[in-house]
Design a protein around this motif. Structure first.
Motif, PDB file in Angstrom:
ATOM      1  N   THR A 223       1.019  -1.222  -0.038  1.00 10.65           N
ATOM      2  CA  THR A 223       0.029   0.048  -0.118  1.00 10.65           C
ATOM      3  C   THR A 223       0.979   1.329   0.025  1.00 10.65           C
ATOM      4  O   THR A 223       1.787   1.367   0.572  1.00 10.65           O
ATOM      5  N   ARG A 224       0.340   2.409  -0.573  1.00  5.74           N
ATOM      6  CA  ARG A 224       1.119   3.627  -0.648  1.00  5.74           C
ATOM      7  C   ARG A 224       0.117   4.815  -0.323  1.00  5.74           C
ATOM      8  O   ARG A 224      -0.269   5.454  -0.997  1.00  5.74           O
ATOM      9  N   ALA A 225      -0.059   4.801   0.895  1.00  5.41           N
ATOM     10  CA  ALA A 225      -0.839   5.891   1.667  1.00  5.41           C
ATOM     11  C   ALA A 225      -0.254   7.160   1.329  1.00  5.41           C
ATOM     12  O   ALA A 225       1.042   7.274   1.611  1.00  5.41           O
ATOM     13  N   PRO A 226      -1.245   8.069   1.712  1.00  5.08           N
ATOM     14  CA  PRO A 226      -0.542   9.397   1.217  1.00  5.08           C
ATOM     15  C   PRO A 226       0.207   9.704   2.440  1.00  5.08           C
ATOM     16  O   PRO A 226      -0.331   9.303   3.701  1.00  5.08           O
ATOM     17  N   HIS A 227       1.106  10.595   2.593  1.00  3.29           N
ATOM     18  CA  HIS A 227       2.014  11.104   3.693  1.00  3.29           C
ATOM     19  C   HIS A 227       1.285  12.248   4.326  1.00  3.29           C
ATOM     20  O   HIS A 227       1.416  13.294   3.355  1.00  3.29           O
ATOM     21  N   ILE A 228       0.987  12.422   5.383  1.00  2.00           N
ATOM     22  CA  ILE A 228       0.417  13.712   6.068  1.00  2.00           C
ATOM     23  C   ILE A 228       1.381  14.080   7.130  1.00  2.00           C
ATOM     24  O   ILE A 228       1.819  13.389   7.983  1.00  2.00           O
ATOM     25  N   PRO A 229       1.860  15.329   6.942  1.00  2.00           N
ATOM     26  CA  PRO A 229       2.799  15.621   8.074  1.00  2.00           C
ATOM     27  C   PRO A 229       2.262  15.728   9.498  1.00  2.00           C
ATOM     28  O   PRO A 229       0.792  15.831   9.370  1.00  2.00           O
ATOM     29  N   GLU A 230       3.076  15.633  10.609  1.00  2.00           N
ATOM     30  CA  GLU A 230       2.333  15.795  11.955  1.00  2.00           C
ATOM     31  C   GLU A 230       1.711  16.870  12.298  1.00  2.00           C
ATOM     32  O   GLU A 230       0.817  16.854  12.991  1.00  2.00           O
ATOM     33  N   ALA A 231       2.322  17.907  11.738  1.00  3.59           N
ATOM     34  CA  ALA A 231       1.994  19.206  12.028  1.00  3.59           C
ATOM     35  C   ALA A 231       0.436  19.383  11.493  1.00  3.59           C
ATOM     36  O   ALA A 231      -0.481  20.071  12.322  1.00  3.59           O
TER      37      ALA A 231
END
Length: 329
Positions: free
Chosen positions: A93-101
């Motif tokens: 799976t290649r889920a979108p990366h969402i920054p922690e901020a």
């Protein structure tokens, strides 16, 4: 027209489009392409430029797919496929990366306070703003940020030569000097001199001062051009009287004095000194002129001049047209 090879179909739309056809015409059109599901209907018009780019893109994609299919069916494809590698993620799976901020902001958590820029502080404080770069120093001990930076002079730290007790030592030294003066250590011996010795000392000082003045005048006049000695001084040294005084002496003495003056004035030049007569002088000048002929022919600066000048320098005359014909350039 119908492209039987790729199984595609398009027709020119001039007056009406597919939506303007009647029910019978639509049924006939569907009956025509119902036998083969690989057909595609794309309306286009070269008059209104509608659908032209879509037909071009569809035809190019179909042609590219056909060529790839032919290459993949050949024998050479195995050698190429072995060199290709398509990387795939481990978990699949290649889920979108969402920054922690961003996640924290969505969750309603208060974000970390952003450091205020120096420009913002300057605008906020106005004239009271002072640029302080030391507050950003990253040191193990924060208290060392505002320490004085060592001043180096000739490879030595000046702080190493600063004595913190210098004022106290100066005060002690002044007290010691005052005690020595009171004890008479620095008392002068001039009180023991007699009047005669004092007079001799004063005269010696005047003599030294006069010598210094004479020496200074000599230095000033040393490099000046000497003034020419007048004829009166020379005549006085040689015992010759002036012309006004010659009338007072007897004729024999006057002739003798005149002969001495003529002898002094008729001193030969350096170019004819050592020659007997005018004939010999003429011959010497002739030989001198003759010796210069060969040197003047070649335009040499001297006997040691070995320079050979070009009569026609290549870079000045090559490829240049003269005032004559233009057939050769």
């Amino acid at each position: 027209g119908i492209n039987a090879e790729y199984g595609k179909q398009w027709y020119q739309r001039r007056v009406r489009g597919p939506e303007d056809l009647s029910a019978e015409e639509k049924a006939m059109l569907e009956e025509t392409f119902k036998k083969d599901d690989n057909h595609l209907i794309i309306p286009m018009s070269t008059f209104t430029k509608e659908g032209v780019s879509e037909v071009q893109n569809t035809a190019c994609d179909a042609l590219l797919a056909h060529r790839i299919e032919q290459k993949m069916s050949g024998n050479k494809v195995d050698n190429i496929v072995n060199r290709l590698h398509v990387a795939q993620p481990k978990d699949g799976t290649r889920a979108p990366h969402i920054p922690e901020a961003v996640l924290a902001k969505r969750a309603g958590i208060k974000p970390v306070e952003v450091r205020k820029l120096e420009r913002e502080m300057e605008l906020e404080l106005g004239d009271d703003y002072i640029l302080d770069l030391k507050k950003h120093y990253d040191l193990p001990n924060p208290d060392d940020k505002y320490d004085d930076i060592p001043e180096i002079w000739e490879g030595h730290n000046i702080a190493d030569f600063v004595d913190p007790d210098i004022l106290k030592k100066l005060e002690d030294l002044e007290k010691e000097e005052a005690m020595l003066e009171e004890a008479g250590v620095y008392a002068s011996d001039e009180e023991d001199l007699t009047e005669e010795q004092m007079e001799i000392r004063e005269k010696a000082g005047l003599i030294r001062k006069e010598k210094a003045v004479i020496r200074h005048k000599h230095r000033l006049n040393k490099h000046r051009n000497r003034t020419p000695v007048s004829d009166r001084v020379i005549m006085k040294k040689q015992g010759i009287k002036r012309a006004r005084s010659l009338s007072r002496v007897d004729p024999d003495t006057a002739m003798e004095i005149d002969a001495k003056m003529q002898t002094k004035k008729s001193k030969p030049g350096r170019d004819i000194s050592g020659l007997r007569d005018a004939k010999q002088v003429k011959e010497v000048k002739r030989l001198k002129k003759r010796s210069q002929i060969k040197m003047n022919q070649f335009g040499r600066a001297g006997e040691a001049d070995r320079h050979i000048s070009a009569k026609l320098p290549k870079h000045l005359f090559s490829g240049k047209r003269g005032a004559g014909k233009t057939e050769r350039r």
